[in-house]
Design a protein around this motif. Structure first.
Motif, mmCIF file in Angstrom:
data_model
loop_
_atom_site.group_PDB
_atom_site.id
_atom_site.type_symbol
_atom_site.label_atom_id
_atom_site.label_comp_id
_atom_site.label_asym_id
_atom_site.label_seq_id
_atom_site.Cartn_x
_atom_site.Cartn_y
_atom_site.Cartn_z
ATOM 1 N N GLN A 106 134.772 -27.688 31.249
ATOM 2 C CA GLN A 106 135.113 -26.469 30.516
ATOM 3 C C GLN A 106 135.068 -26.674 28.998
ATOM 4 O OE1 GLN A 106 138.749 -26.029 32.903
ATOM 5 N NE2 GLN A 106 138.070 -23.900 33.223
ATOM 6 N N THR A 107 135.065 -27.921 28.547
ATOM 7 C CA THR A 107 135.067 -28.179 27.102
ATOM 8 C C THR A 107 133.672 -28.457 26.543
ATOM 9 O OG1 THR A 107 135.520 -30.545 27.391
ATOM 10 C CG2 THR A 107 137.430 -29.069 27.144
ATOM 11 N N LEU A 108 132.693 -28.703 27.400
ATOM 12 C CA LEU A 108 131.347 -29.041 26.935
ATOM 13 C C LEU A 108 130.753 -27.995 25.985
ATOM 14 C CD1 LEU A 108 128.995 -31.012 26.916
ATOM 15 C CD2 LEU A 108 128.135 -29.896 28.986
ATOM 16 N N PRO A 109 130.868 -26.704 26.283
ATOM 17 C CA PRO A 109 130.311 -25.722 25.336
ATOM 18 C C PRO A 109 130.939 -25.831 23.942
ATOM 19 C CG PRO A 109 130.755 -24.677 27.451
ATOM 20 C CD PRO A 109 131.361 -26.058 27.515
ATOM 21 N N MET A 110 132.228 -26.126 23.888
ATOM 22 C CA MET A 110 132.903 -26.273 22.600
ATOM 23 C C MET A 110 132.332 -27.475 21.839
ATOM 24 S SD MET A 110 136.879 -27.196 21.766
ATOM 25 C CE MET A 110 136.714 -28.777 22.591
ATOM 26 N N TRP A 111 132.166 -28.607 22.540
ATOM 27 C CA TRP A 111 131.628 -29.807 21.884
ATOM 28 C C TRP A 111 130.199 -29.575 21.415
ATOM 29 C CZ3 TRP A 111 135.491 -32.117 20.282
ATOM 30 C CH2 TRP A 111 136.591 -32.415 21.073
ATOM 31 N N CYS A 112 129.421 -28.875 22.213
ATOM 32 C CA CYS A 112 128.035 -28.555 21.819
ATOM 33 C C CYS A 112 128.023 -27.690 20.564
ATOM 34 C CB CYS A 112 127.297 -27.843 22.949
ATOM 35 S SG CYS A 112 126.916 -28.898 24.357
ATOM 36 N N GLU A 113 128.888 -26.704 20.531
ATOM 37 C CA GLU A 113 128.966 -25.821 19.354
ATOM 38 C C GLU A 113 129.412 -26.605 18.122
ATOM 39 O OE1 GLU A 113 131.221 -21.730 17.849
ATOM 40 O OE2 GLU A 113 131.626 -22.497 19.859
ATOM 41 N N PHE A 114 130.413 -27.455 18.296
ATOM 42 C CA PHE A 114 130.901 -28.265 17.180
ATOM 43 C C PHE A 114 129.795 -29.185 16.647
ATOM 44 C CE2 PHE A 114 132.908 -32.183 15.580
ATOM 45 C CZ PHE A 114 133.612 -31.646 14.512
ATOM 46 N N ASP A 115 129.083 -29.847 17.554
ATOM 47 C CA ASP A 115 128.004 -30.741 17.131
ATOM 48 C C ASP A 115 126.888 -29.982 16.416
ATOM 49 O OD1 ASP A 115 129.410 -32.877 18.087
ATOM 50 O OD2 ASP A 115 127.974 -33.425 19.642
ATOM 51 N N ARG A 116 126.588 -28.778 16.860
ATOM 52 C CA ARG A 116 125.580 -27.960 16.165
ATOM 53 C C ARG A 116 126.040 -27.623 14.747
ATOM 54 N NH1 ARG A 116 124.891 -25.650 21.042
ATOM 55 N NH2 ARG A 116 126.287 -23.919 20.607
ATOM 56 N N MET A 117 127.331 -27.310 14.592
ATOM 57 C CA MET A 117 127.862 -26.995 13.264
ATOM 58 C C MET A 117 127.775 -28.206 12.341
ATOM 59 S SD MET A 117 131.121 -24.407 13.997
ATOM 60 C CE MET A 117 132.243 -25.757 13.982
ATOM 61 N N VAL A 118 128.141 -29.386 12.855
ATOM 62 C CA VAL A 118 128.074 -30.610 12.063
ATOM 63 C C VAL A 118 126.628 -30.900 11.681
ATOM 64 C CG1 VAL A 118 128.395 -33.121 12.143
ATOM 65 C CG2 VAL A 118 130.195 -31.608 12.989
ATOM 66 N N HIS A 119 125.738 -30.816 12.656
ATOM 67 C CA HIS A 119 124.316 -31.060 12.395
ATOM 68 C C HIS A 119 123.789 -30.095 11.338
ATOM 69 C CE1 HIS A 119 119.985 -30.556 12.959
ATOM 70 N NE2 HIS A 119 119.984 -31.842 13.285
ATOM 71 N N ASP A 120 124.038 -28.814 11.536
ATOM 72 C CA ASP A 120 123.538 -27.807 10.598
ATOM 73 C C ASP A 120 124.126 -27.990 9.207
ATOM 74 O OD1 ASP A 120 122.094 -26.829 12.729
ATOM 75 O OD2 ASP A 120 123.333 -25.031 12.996
ATOM 76 N N PHE A 121 125.388 -28.381 9.134
ATOM 77 C CA PHE A 121 126.029 -28.598 7.838
ATOM 78 C C PHE A 121 125.356 -29.744 7.089
ATOM 79 C CE2 PHE A 121 129.136 -30.746 5.138
ATOM 80 C CZ PHE A 121 129.531 -29.705 4.314
ATOM 81 N N PHE A 122 125.264 -30.918 7.727
ATOM 82 C CA PHE A 122 124.706 -32.084 7.042
ATOM 83 C C PHE A 122 123.197 -31.982 6.816
ATOM 84 C CE2 PHE A 122 128.570 -34.516 8.589
ATOM 85 C CZ PHE A 122 129.153 -34.581 7.330
ATOM 86 N N TYR A 123 122.478 -31.389 7.747
ATOM 87 C CA TYR A 123 121.040 -31.236 7.566
ATOM 88 C C TYR A 123 120.703 -30.060 6.647
ATOM 89 C CZ TYR A 123 119.578 -35.030 10.531
ATOM 90 O OH TYR A 123 119.359 -36.291 11.031
ATOM 91 N N GLY A 124 121.684 -29.227 6.374
ATOM 92 C CA GLY A 124 121.486 -28.111 5.462
ATOM 93 C C GLY A 124 121.764 -28.482 4.010
ATOM 94 N N LYS A 125 122.245 -29.682 3.781
ATOM 95 C CA LYS A 125 122.524 -30.162 2.418
ATOM 96 C C LYS A 125 121.523 -31.248 2.057
ATOM 97 C CE LYS A 125 127.268 -28.968 1.842
ATOM 98 N NZ LYS A 125 126.882 -27.662 1.373
ATOM 99 N N THR A 126 121.031 -31.185 0.842
ATOM 100 C CA THR A 126 120.098 -32.195 0.377
ATOM 101 C C THR A 126 120.752 -33.089 -0.669
ATOM 102 O OG1 THR A 126 119.212 -30.902 -1.468
ATOM 103 C CG2 THR A 126 118.166 -30.588 0.709
ATOM 104 N N LEU A 127 120.085 -34.168 -0.961
ATOM 105 C CA LEU A 127 120.542 -35.069 -2.017
ATOM 106 C C LEU A 127 120.643 -34.304 -3.342
ATOM 107 C CD1 LEU A 127 121.294 -38.032 -2.028
ATOM 108 C CD2 LEU A 127 118.935 -38.575 -2.577
ATOM 109 N N LYS A 128 119.684 -33.436 -3.574
ATOM 110 C CA LYS A 128 119.706 -32.632 -4.815
ATOM 111 C C LYS A 128 120.958 -31.774 -4.898
ATOM 112 C CE LYS A 128 117.053 -29.509 -7.665
ATOM 113 N NZ LYS A 128 115.820 -28.754 -7.814
ATOM 114 N N ASP A 129 121.413 -31.241 -3.761
ATOM 115 C CA ASP A 129 122.634 -30.424 -3.740
ATOM 116 C C ASP A 129 123.846 -31.200 -4.214
ATOM 117 O OD1 ASP A 129 121.235 -28.232 -2.667
ATOM 118 O OD2 ASP A 129 121.667 -28.854 -0.606
ATOM 119 N N LEU A 130 123.827 -32.510 -4.024
ATOM 120 C CA LEU A 130 124.979 -33.340 -4.379
ATOM 121 C C LEU A 130 124.958 -33.810 -5.835
ATOM 122 C CD1 LEU A 130 125.226 -35.516 -1.149
ATOM 123 C CD2 LEU A 130 126.427 -33.402 -1.692
ATOM 124 N N LEU A 131 123.835 -33.599 -6.504
ATOM 125 C CA LEU A 131 123.732 -34.021 -7.912
ATOM 126 C C LEU A 131 124.516 -33.121 -8.831
ATOM 127 C CD1 LEU A 131 119.947 -34.946 -8.109
ATOM 128 C CD2 LEU A 131 121.869 -36.483 -7.842
#
Length: 131
Positions: A106-131
């Motif tokens: 029953q928790t797998l969909p939640m973990w999948c959603e959380f992992d997608r959010m983490v992935h999208d967050f980190f892959y949505g930021k570039t090195l340039k964004d951090l400068l």
């Protein structure tokens, strides 16, 4: 949790991006600016070079530099190179893992959603964004 390896790798990459240079930057200079042990950074940059994120040169005039423009590096690719999978639970870390509870979990969909959010967050930021 992101370890010091991941955090320090980001700091090295940002430091090199801030130099706006095609020349090689000595590791001792990066270590001094970042307040990180040169010995520890040697391990980190070795992994970054092996992952084709940095280019290194030894000898006089040697050091490290970026392979690409800062906007072409995602934070996610840097962190995954240093940390491995960013999956939150073991059953999502290995795509070949066949969890016996997968269909009843029953928790797998939640973990999948959380992992997608983490992935999208980190892959949505570039090195340039951090400068």
């Amino acid at each position: 949790m992101i370890s010091t390896r991941g955090r320090y790798a980001l700091r090295v990459m940002i430091d090199l991006a801030e130099q706006h240079s095609d020349r090689f930057i000595p590791l001792k200079d990066i270590a001094e600016r970042q307040g990180i042990s040169k010995k520890y950074l040697e391990i980190i940059v070795k992994d970054l070079v092996a992952g084709d994120l940095l280019v290194g040169a030894s000898g006089k005039g040697g050091g490290y530099r970026l392979c690409r423009k800062p906007e072409e590096y995602s934070v996610g690719e840097i962190l995954e190179r240093m940390e491995g999978s960013l999956a939150s639970v073991a059953c999502l870390k290995d795509p070949d893992y066949d969890c016996p509870r997968k269909n009843a979990c029953q928790t797998l969909p939640m973990w999948c959603e959380f992992d997608r959010m983490v992935h999208d967050f980190f892959y949505g930021k570039t090195l340039k964004d951090l400068l």
